[in-house]
Design a protein around this motif. Structure first.
Motif, mmCIF file in Angstrom:
data_model
loop_
_atom_site.group_PDB
_atom_site.id
_atom_site.type_symbol
_atom_site.label_atom_id
_atom_site.label_comp_id
_atom_site.label_asym_id
_atom_site.label_seq_id
_atom_site.Cartn_x
_atom_site.Cartn_y
_atom_site.Cartn_z
ATOM 1 N N ASN A 139 70.451 61.022 51.993
ATOM 2 C CA ASN A 139 71.073 61.993 51.088
ATOM 3 C C ASN A 139 70.803 63.424 51.530
ATOM 4 O O ASN A 139 71.670 64.303 51.429
ATOM 5 N N MET A 168 73.521 66.309 53.070
ATOM 6 C CA MET A 168 73.640 67.670 52.549
ATOM 7 C C MET A 168 73.546 68.681 53.685
ATOM 8 O O MET A 168 74.298 69.668 53.712
ATOM 9 N N GLN A 182 76.005 69.268 46.654
ATOM 10 C CA GLN A 182 75.882 67.826 46.446
ATOM 11 C C GLN A 182 77.232 67.129 46.527
ATOM 12 O O GLN A 182 77.331 66.006 47.051
ATOM 13 N N PRO A 240 71.487 62.175 44.686
ATOM 14 C CA PRO A 240 71.754 63.268 45.630
ATOM 15 C C PRO A 240 70.502 64.095 45.888
ATOM 16 O O PRO A 240 69.573 64.124 45.078
#
Length: 735
Positions: free
Chosen positions: A275, A279, A300, A328
């Motif tokens: 995650n 990003m 996100q 996230p």
């Protein structure tokens, strides 16, 4: 055996089986063909047409042969030229290790008082990493997002270019405008600016340099293609990816994925989870727009798209993708500080430029900031504005909290607390302090022998000002209160006694006391000086009050404790402020503190009163109520609060005794939570001291007067808390 010259017959084996006789059939001739149809004889016109067509065909064939001969020769020449250009460019490329850190300036890392990172400035480079040392999830996220065929092409992707041109034309742009179809190799070539280093003599600034590097002209594209192919010849695919990983800009001043991982998540790029990797890779499309410190929700959402691409291309399992989507990435505590806000900006102005904004080195600065106190100040301001200020109000506020030696522990320069590079109302705004300036008038009076219990007449009073005529001050409540003590005059914030006392002590003496306490602004020359008609910053005023708390010595507010270069233990700079020379006697400071304590317990500052410890302070409202302040202190900290409008619009119904005092109270309650109670360094006057009117009752603080003052004092302070205050009005306009 004799030879006769006759030809010897060939020896052959006898046929073992007799040859069967067959009826011979007439064999068809192998050359036999079907009978042709009789050719139809063309007429005269047919023969002419057939001849013309043949001539055209012959001419076309000749043209095509000529074009082909021209094309293959030109192609050969172009290929040779391209090969020579790529070869020459390859020879000019440096070793790959020299391409990792391409910053034109260094970075500044700011540490709080405990040594924790809370802010960065400049271009942060976290250190060189390689494509093999970063997290595999990060590597896969970059490739799936930016160039899924990175390991197959030769630096250019004809398919990608054709697709980009088609999309651009479909969207109504030029073929080279918008989508570029660039490979990771081409993007790396852009990051390297095709090998051209930044030269301040050639470019106005770094922004202009980077804009030049990103231009999309046809000539630039051709150079980029040559440079990209040269990189493919010189370096391996992983080396090219390594350069990209180290040089890509990822928002918030982070250069390279290691710096970005440290800045946003507080961990190395080798440790990021899927995650977090998504990003970081999602920032590549628009680093500033998608930076999680600017808009976490937007970042996100972009990361969710990257996770989907990674799953589609087989880099994540369905379970890994589901986990990344439902959980996230979030920011580390340091990243949530949004680059340190106003305090970091202020500290960056307190040192030399060659170590701050213009540094080419990586600098580490340890500061006085206490993040717990900073959060307390921000929370207090937010609470008051949410609960007591009407929605849509454009009123602003600022807070400064420091120790008695001038070490700034927190700073809020406006309602938007988590910003960088914004206008700082705590340091940049020069506004009239109003009655919060009066303590310096009383400090000068006490220091020459006046007593807090001396009497002064609050009655109509005018002063002749050369060139301006008569100056006749008025009290806030438009009333006169007769004979009052100096303590009551300060406690109720009466204007007439302050102007009278200033005239008695001497305006030049008051200017000197204020200046020695650190108010550097130009101070008014006329009698309005006593009422705070001069302009000063909130930081200056709060620092001057710190001088009262510490016993009468001047302080220089400071935020920088130590500055050193990254990797070095020897500091290059030490604290830029602290306690200076004595301004007033310690006894004077302690008596003034006692007087200001009465302001909080029974005067205009009643709303600031703390539930569990003593405090002292003074309210202030400038002329026409354009500014409202409350500045005060406990035994541990000094805090100043300002409220007003940026455009100098008057505050309707708001004074320093109202919302600024409430913000001060809310902040200091949070600041002192869990701290032991310390005694405020104040000295109550001897009830036997005092002079009804006239000359100072003490010489160097040793005089004695009537016992009658004691009963007068009891009468004053026996009143209900806050009763009769001239600034204690209800805040109406902002509610």
């Amino acid at each position: 055996m004799s030879t006769t010259g006759r030809k010897t017959p060939q020896l052959v084996a006898e046929r073992r089986y007799p040859k069967k006789s067959k009826a011979t059939k007439p064999m068809a001739s192998k050359t036999a063909t079907k009978p042709r149809k009789p050719v139809k004889q063309r007429g005269f016109l047919g023969r002419i047409l057939f001849g013309i067509l043949g001539l055209i065909r012959a001419v076309l064939n000749w043209i095509l042969r000529l074009i082909w001969a021209f094309v293959w020769r030109i192609s050969l020449v172009c290929a040779v030229i391209l090969g020579l250009a790529v070869g020459y460019t390859t020879l000019t490329l440096p070793p790959v290790e020299e391409l990792f850190d391409g910053r034109a300036r260094g970075s500044v890392t700011l540490l709080d008082a405990s040594g924790s990172v809370f802010a960065w400035r400049g271009d942060q480079f976290g250190g060189a990493v390689t494509a093999s040392s970063v997290s595999p999830h990060l590597k896969n996220a970059i490739i799936s997002t930016e160039d899924r065929r990175f390991y197959q092409h030769f630096g250019l992707s004809p398919r990608g270019i054709a697709s980009a041109v088609r999309i651009n034309l479909r969207e109504g742009r030029g073929p080279l405008s918008g989508h570029g179809g660039s490979t990771l190799t081409q993007q790396t070539a852009k990051l390297l600016c095709l090998g051209v280093d930044y030269d301040p003599k050639l470019w106005k600034n770094e922004t202009a340099y980077e804009a030049d590097c990103r231009q999309g002209s046809l000539a630039r594209k051709a150079k980029e293609a040559i440079y990209s192919m040269a990189m493919e010849v010189k370096y391996s695919k992983d080396e090219i990816l390594t350069v990209y990983i180290n040089r890509a800009f990822l928002g918030a001043g982070a250069r390279g994925f290691e710096a970005a991982a440290q800045r946003y998540f507080g961990k190395s790029a080798a440790q990021v989870a899927p995650n977090e990797a998504a990003m970081l890779a999602g920032l590549l499309v628009a680093p500033t727009r998608y930076a999680p410190t600017n808009n976490l929700g937007r970042s996100q959402a972009r990361a969710a798209t990257v996770v989907r691409l990674m799953e589609e291309q087989g880099y994540l399992s369905a379970q890994q993708a589901a986990d990344a989507q439902t959980q996230p990435a979030t920011l580390s505590q340091a990243a949530q500080a949004k680059a340190g806000g106003y305090f970091a900006d202020w500290v960056m102005t307190t040192g030399p430029d060659f170590f701050m904004g213009d540094t080419t080195e990586d600098v580490i600065i340890r500061t006085t900031l206490d993040q717990r106190i900073q959060r307390a100040a921000e929370s207090a301001m937010k609470e008051i504005f949410e609960t007591k200020v009407k929605e849509g109000s454009e009123a602003q506020a600022a807070i400064v909290i420091m120790s008695a030696d001038g070490a700034v522990r927190a700073m809020v320069g406006g309602r938007q607390t988590q910003v960088s590079g914004a206008f700082n109302r705590a340091t940049m705004a020069k506004r009239q302090p109003g009655s919060s300036f009066k303590p310096f008038v009383y400090a000068a009076a006490l220091d020459i022998g006046r007593s807090p219990l001396d009497l002064i007449e609050d009655a109509p009073y005018c002063v002749h000002v050369p060139g301006s005529g008569e100056y006749c001050p008025k009290n806030y409540d438009k009333k006169y209160h007769g004979t009052v003590t100096l303590t009551e005059a300060l406690m109720r914030s009466y204007n007439i006694p302050a102007v009278k006392l200033a005239q008695e002590v001497g305006l030049e003496t008051i200017r000197k006391v204020a200046a020695d306490f650190g108010i550097d602004s130009d101070l008014a020359q006329g009698p309005a000086l006593a009422l705070g008609a001069s302009e000063a910053s909130l930081l200056e005023m709060t620092g001057a009050y710190a001088g009262i708390l510490n016993g009468g010595s001047a302080v220089t507010p400071y935020g920088l404790i130590e500055l050193k270069l990254l990797g070095s233990d020897a500091p290059l700079m030490s604290a830029t402020g602290g306690i200076g020379e004595r301004v007033i006697q310690q006894e004077t400071a302690e008596e003034l503190t006692w007087m200001m304590h009465q302001v909080v317990t029974s005067g205009t500052g009643a709303r600031s009163r703390l539930p569990d410890r003593d405090s002292a302070g003074k309210t202030g409202t400038s002329q026409a109520a354009k500014d409202a302040l409350f500045i005060g202190f406990t035994a541990d900290y000094v805090a100043g609060v300002w409220m007003g409008y940026d455009n100098n619009t008057p505050l309707s119904g708001v004074t320093g005794s109202g919302l600024p005092a409430e913000i001060w109270h809310a902040a200091m309650v949070r600041v002192h939570e869990g701290l032991p109670t310390h005694v405020l360094p104040m000295r109550a006057p001897d009830p036997n001291e005092g002079q009804v009117l006239g000359t100072p009752s003490r010489q160097n603080g040793t005089g004695r007067t009537q016992n009658a003052i004691q009963s007068l004092l009891e009468g004053i302070f026996g009143k209900s808390e806050g009763a009769g205050t001239t600034e204690n009005t209800q805040d109406r306009a902002l509610r």
